[in-house]
Design a protein around this motif. Structure first.
Motif, PDB file in Angstrom:
ATOM      1  N   VAL A 189       0.823  -1.191  -0.267  1.00 39.88           N
ATOM      2  CA  VAL A 189      -0.193   0.414  -0.176  1.00 39.88           C
ATOM      3  C   VAL A 189       0.895   1.107   0.310  1.00 39.88           C
ATOM      4  CG1 VAL A 189      -1.905  -1.323   1.137  1.00 39.88           C
ATOM      5  CG2 VAL A 189       0.023  -0.139   2.235  1.00 39.88           C
ATOM      6  N   THR A 190       1.739   1.147  -0.081  1.00 41.65           N
ATOM      7  CA  THR A 190       3.146   1.958   0.112  1.00 41.65           C
ATOM      8  C   THR A 190       2.838   3.237  -1.176  1.00 41.65           C
ATOM      9  OG1 THR A 190       4.357   1.268   1.269  1.00 41.65           O
ATOM     10  CG2 THR A 190       5.529   3.137   0.128  1.00 41.65           C
ATOM     11  N   PRO A 191       2.538   2.461  -2.230  1.00 41.07           N
ATOM     12  CA  PRO A 191       2.347   3.844  -3.212  1.00 41.07           C
ATOM     13  C   PRO A 191       1.023   4.760  -3.039  1.00 41.07           C
ATOM     14  CG  PRO A 191       3.197   1.938  -4.500  1.00 41.07           C
ATOM     15  CD  PRO A 191       3.126   1.701  -2.534  1.00 41.07           C
ATOM     16  N   LEU A 192       0.151   3.828  -2.666  1.00 41.29           N
ATOM     17  CA  LEU A 192      -1.274   4.557  -2.015  1.00 41.29           C
ATOM     18  C   LEU A 192      -1.251   5.317  -0.841  1.00 41.29           C
ATOM     19  CD1 LEU A 192      -4.106   5.031  -2.766  1.00 41.29           C
ATOM     20  CD2 LEU A 192      -4.942   2.722  -1.441  1.00 41.29           C
ATOM     21  N   VAL A 193      -0.514   4.910  -0.442  1.00 40.87           N
ATOM     22  CA  VAL A 193      -0.426   5.900   1.022  1.00 40.87           C
ATOM     23  C   VAL A 193       0.576   7.132   0.343  1.00 40.87           C
ATOM     24  CG1 VAL A 193       0.637   6.259   2.659  1.00 40.87           C
ATOM     25  CG2 VAL A 193      -0.387   4.052   2.794  1.00 40.87           C
ATOM     26  N   ILE A 194       1.610   7.205  -0.194  1.00 43.33           N
ATOM     27  CA  ILE A 194       2.425   8.434  -0.108  1.00 43.33           C
ATOM     28  C   ILE A 194       1.296   9.541  -1.441  1.00 43.33           C
ATOM     29  CG2 ILE A 194       3.887   9.200  -2.406  1.00 43.33           C
ATOM     30  CD1 ILE A 194       5.650   6.820  -1.618  1.00 43.33           C
ATOM     31  N   VAL A 195       0.423   8.807  -2.614  1.00 41.01           N
ATOM     32  CA  VAL A 195       0.010   9.602  -3.394  1.00 41.01           C
ATOM     33  C   VAL A 195      -1.444   9.867  -2.773  1.00 41.01           C
ATOM     34  CG1 VAL A 195      -2.360   8.775  -4.883  1.00 41.01           C
ATOM     35  CG2 VAL A 195       0.231   7.930  -5.334  1.00 41.01           C
ATOM     36  N   LEU A 196      -1.603   9.701  -1.149  1.00 44.19           N
ATOM     37  CA  LEU A 196      -3.278  10.251  -0.125  1.00 44.19           C
ATOM     38  C   LEU A 196      -2.195  11.621   0.274  1.00 44.19           C
ATOM     39  CD1 LEU A 196      -4.732   7.668   0.384  1.00 44.19           C
ATOM     40  CD2 LEU A 196      -6.007   8.800  -0.835  1.00 44.19           C
ATOM     41  N   LYS A 197      -0.841  11.041   1.096  1.00 42.81           N
ATOM     42  CA  LYS A 197      -0.445  11.787   1.815  1.00 42.81           C
ATOM     43  C   LYS A 197      -0.240  13.493   0.917  1.00 42.81           C
ATOM     44  CE  LYS A 197       0.039  10.362   5.873  1.00 42.81           C
ATOM     45  NZ  LYS A 197      -0.558  10.736   6.614  1.00 42.81           N
ATOM     46  N   THR A 198       0.434  13.061  -0.839  1.00 40.69           N
ATOM     47  CA  THR A 198       0.557  14.563  -1.473  1.00 40.69           C
ATOM     48  C   THR A 198      -0.609  14.771  -1.416  1.00 40.69           C
ATOM     49  OG1 THR A 198       2.217  12.867  -2.304  1.00 40.69           O
ATOM     50  CG2 THR A 198       0.979  14.707  -3.301  1.00 40.69           C
ATOM     51  N   LEU A 199      -1.862  14.757  -1.507  1.00 39.49           N
ATOM     52  CA  LEU A 199      -3.076  15.362  -1.945  1.00 39.49           C
ATOM     53  C   LEU A 199      -3.646  15.385  -0.389  1.00 39.49           C
ATOM     54  CD1 LEU A 199      -5.227  12.547  -3.917  1.00 39.49           C
ATOM     55  CD2 LEU A 199      -3.761  14.354  -4.731  1.00 39.49           C
ATOM     56  N   THR A 200      -2.272  14.853   0.571  1.00 36.98           N
ATOM     57  CA  THR A 200      -3.728  15.358   1.510  1.00 36.98           C
ATOM     58  C   THR A 200      -3.195  17.637   1.610  1.00 36.98           C
ATOM     59  OG1 THR A 200      -3.920  13.844   3.074  1.00 36.98           O
ATOM     60  CG2 THR A 200      -3.186  16.117   4.284  1.00 36.98           C
ATOM     61  N   LEU A 201      -1.459  17.016   1.544  1.00 38.10           N
ATOM     62  CA  LEU A 201      -0.270  18.259   1.548  1.00 38.10           C
ATOM     63  C   LEU A 201      -0.816  19.535   0.237  1.00 38.10           C
ATOM     64  CD1 LEU A 201       2.275  19.793   1.783  1.00 38.10           C
ATOM     65  CD2 LEU A 201       3.445  19.058   0.629  1.00 38.10           C
ATOM     66  N   VAL A 202      -1.294  19.112  -0.491  1.00 44.66           N
ATOM     67  CA  VAL A 202      -1.648  19.757  -1.602  1.00 44.66           C
ATOM     68  C   VAL A 202      -3.043  20.546  -1.156  1.00 44.66           C
ATOM     69  CG1 VAL A 202      -2.480  20.069  -4.770  1.00 44.66           C
ATOM     70  CG2 VAL A 202      -0.585  18.989  -4.145  1.00 44.66           C
ATOM     71  N   LEU A 203      -4.050  20.081  -0.551  1.00 43.16           N
ATOM     72  CA  LEU A 203      -5.036  20.600  -0.624  1.00 43.16           C
ATOM     73  C   LEU A 203      -5.470  20.974   0.582  1.00 43.16           C
ATOM     74  CD1 LEU A 203      -7.963  17.618  -1.545  1.00 43.16           C
ATOM     75  CD2 LEU A 203      -7.753  19.264  -2.466  1.00 43.16           C
ATOM     76  N   GLY A 204      -4.898  20.256   1.910  1.00 48.91           N
ATOM     77  CA  GLY A 204      -4.377  21.028   2.861  1.00 48.91           C
ATOM     78  C   GLY A 204      -4.078  22.587   2.881  1.00 48.91           C
ATOM     79  N   GLY A 205      -2.628  22.415   2.206  1.00 46.46           N
ATOM     80  CA  GLY A 205      -2.030  23.531   1.714  1.00 46.46           C
ATOM     81  C   GLY A 205      -3.050  24.894   1.079  1.00 46.46           C
ATOM     82  N   VAL A 206      -3.821  24.383   0.022  1.00 45.14           N
ATOM     83  CA  VAL A 206      -4.778  24.916  -0.590  1.00 45.14           C
ATOM     84  C   VAL A 206      -5.689  25.796   0.284  1.00 45.14           C
ATOM     85  CG1 VAL A 206      -6.767  25.170  -1.827  1.00 45.14           C
ATOM     86  CG2 VAL A 206      -4.773  24.457  -2.525  1.00 45.14           C
ATOM     87  N   ILE A 207      -6.165  25.280   1.553  1.00 43.47           N
ATOM     88  CA  ILE A 207      -7.000  25.651   1.995  1.00 43.47           C
ATOM     89  C   ILE A 207      -6.547  25.995   3.284  1.00 43.47           C
ATOM     90  CG2 ILE A 207      -8.141  24.879   4.878  1.00 43.47           C
ATOM     91  CD1 ILE A 207      -8.781  22.203   2.914  1.00 43.47           C
ATOM     92  N   THR A 208      -5.213  25.685   3.642  1.00 49.51           N
ATOM     93  CA  THR A 208      -4.332  26.810   4.708  1.00 49.51           C
ATOM     94  C   THR A 208      -4.462  28.462   4.484  1.00 49.51           C
ATOM     95  OG1 THR A 208      -3.607  24.894   5.816  1.00 49.51           O
ATOM     96  CG2 THR A 208      -2.743  26.470   6.069  1.00 49.51           C
ATOM     97  N   TYR A 209      -4.011  28.450   3.080  1.00 51.53           N
ATOM     98  CA  TYR A 209      -3.974  29.412   2.417  1.00 51.53           C
ATOM     99  C   TYR A 209      -4.559  30.538   2.244  1.00 51.53           C
ATOM    100  CZ  TYR A 209      -2.803  32.561  -1.811  1.00 51.53           C
ATOM    101  OH  TYR A 209      -2.214  33.621  -2.543  1.00 51.53           O
ATOM    102  N   PHE A 210      -5.682  29.971   1.353  1.00 51.34           N
ATOM    103  CA  PHE A 210      -7.312  30.385   1.728  1.00 51.34           C
ATOM    104  C   PHE A 210      -7.450  31.135   2.888  1.00 51.34           C
ATOM    105  CE2 PHE A 210      -7.478  28.842  -3.033  1.00 51.34           C
ATOM    106  CZ  PHE A 210      -7.497  29.945  -2.618  1.00 51.34           C
ATOM    107  N   ALA A 211      -7.345  30.446   3.885  1.00 53.80           N
ATOM    108  CA  ALA A 211      -8.389  31.010   5.356  1.00 53.80           C
ATOM    109  C   ALA A 211      -6.898  32.152   5.916  1.00 53.80           C
ATOM    110  CB  ALA A 211      -7.969  29.658   6.318  1.00 53.80           C
ATOM    111  N   LEU A 212      -5.781  32.140   5.718  1.00 53.36           N
ATOM    112  CA  LEU A 212      -4.811  32.421   5.377  1.00 53.36           C
ATOM    113  C   LEU A 212      -4.571  33.640   4.949  1.00 53.36           C
ATOM    114  CD1 LEU A 212      -2.018  33.487   7.693  1.00 53.36           C
ATOM    115  CD2 LEU A 212      -0.790  32.658   5.991  1.00 53.36           C
ATOM    116  N   LYS A 213      -5.226  34.114   4.132  1.00 50.80           N
ATOM    117  CA  LYS A 213      -5.650  35.006   2.992  1.00 50.80           C
ATOM    118  C   LYS A 213      -6.448  35.799   3.432  1.00 50.80           C
ATOM    119  CE  LYS A 213      -6.128  35.876  -2.035  1.00 50.80           C
ATOM    120  NZ  LYS A 213      -5.944  35.713  -3.386  1.00 50.80           N
ATOM    121  N   ALA A 214      -7.803  35.433   3.562  1.00 52.57           N
ATOM    122  CA  ALA A 214      -8.754  35.717   4.586  1.00 52.57           C
ATOM    123  C   ALA A 214      -8.855  36.347   5.506  1.00 52.57           C
ATOM    124  CB  ALA A 214      -9.795  34.767   4.472  1.00 52.57           C
TER     125      ALA A 214
END
Length: 90
Positions: free
Chosen positions: A3-28
């Motif tokens: 499951v390592t490749p799947l975990v890497i993909v999911l962690k990457t998506l978490t980083l991207v989406l979490g980063g986007v949400i954090t960015y927009f909340a900080l911008k607001a």
């Protein structure tokens, strides 16, 4: 099953989406100066940080998975507490 490749993909998506949400909340927050939005940005930032640190600790530094799970869970709790506070604060 590996499951390592799947975990890497999911962690990457978490980083991207979490980063986007954090960015927009900080911008607001910067636009409005609202303490609630600051807490929201901090909360999502901490949850995202926990996910990426857990992924790095597990994949790059091969830290014990039980310890990684505890750290990730602790940061998730802290982040969710900040998010909950942001929904309560004015």
């Amino acid at each position: 099953m590996n499951v390592t490749p799947l975990v890497i993909v999911l962690k990457t998506l978490t980083l991207v989406l979490g980063g986007v949400i954090t960015y927009f909340a900080l911008k607001a927050y910067r636009r409005t100066g609202s303490p609630a939005l600051r807490s929201l940005a901090i909360g999502f930032g901490v949850v995202t940080l926990g996910a990426i640190l857990a992924g790095l600790a597990d994949q790059v530094f091969t830290v014990n998975r039980d310890f990684v799970l505890v750290i990730e869970s602790a940061l998730t709790v802290i982040g969710f507490a900040a998010i909950a506070y942001s929904l309560y604060a004015e």
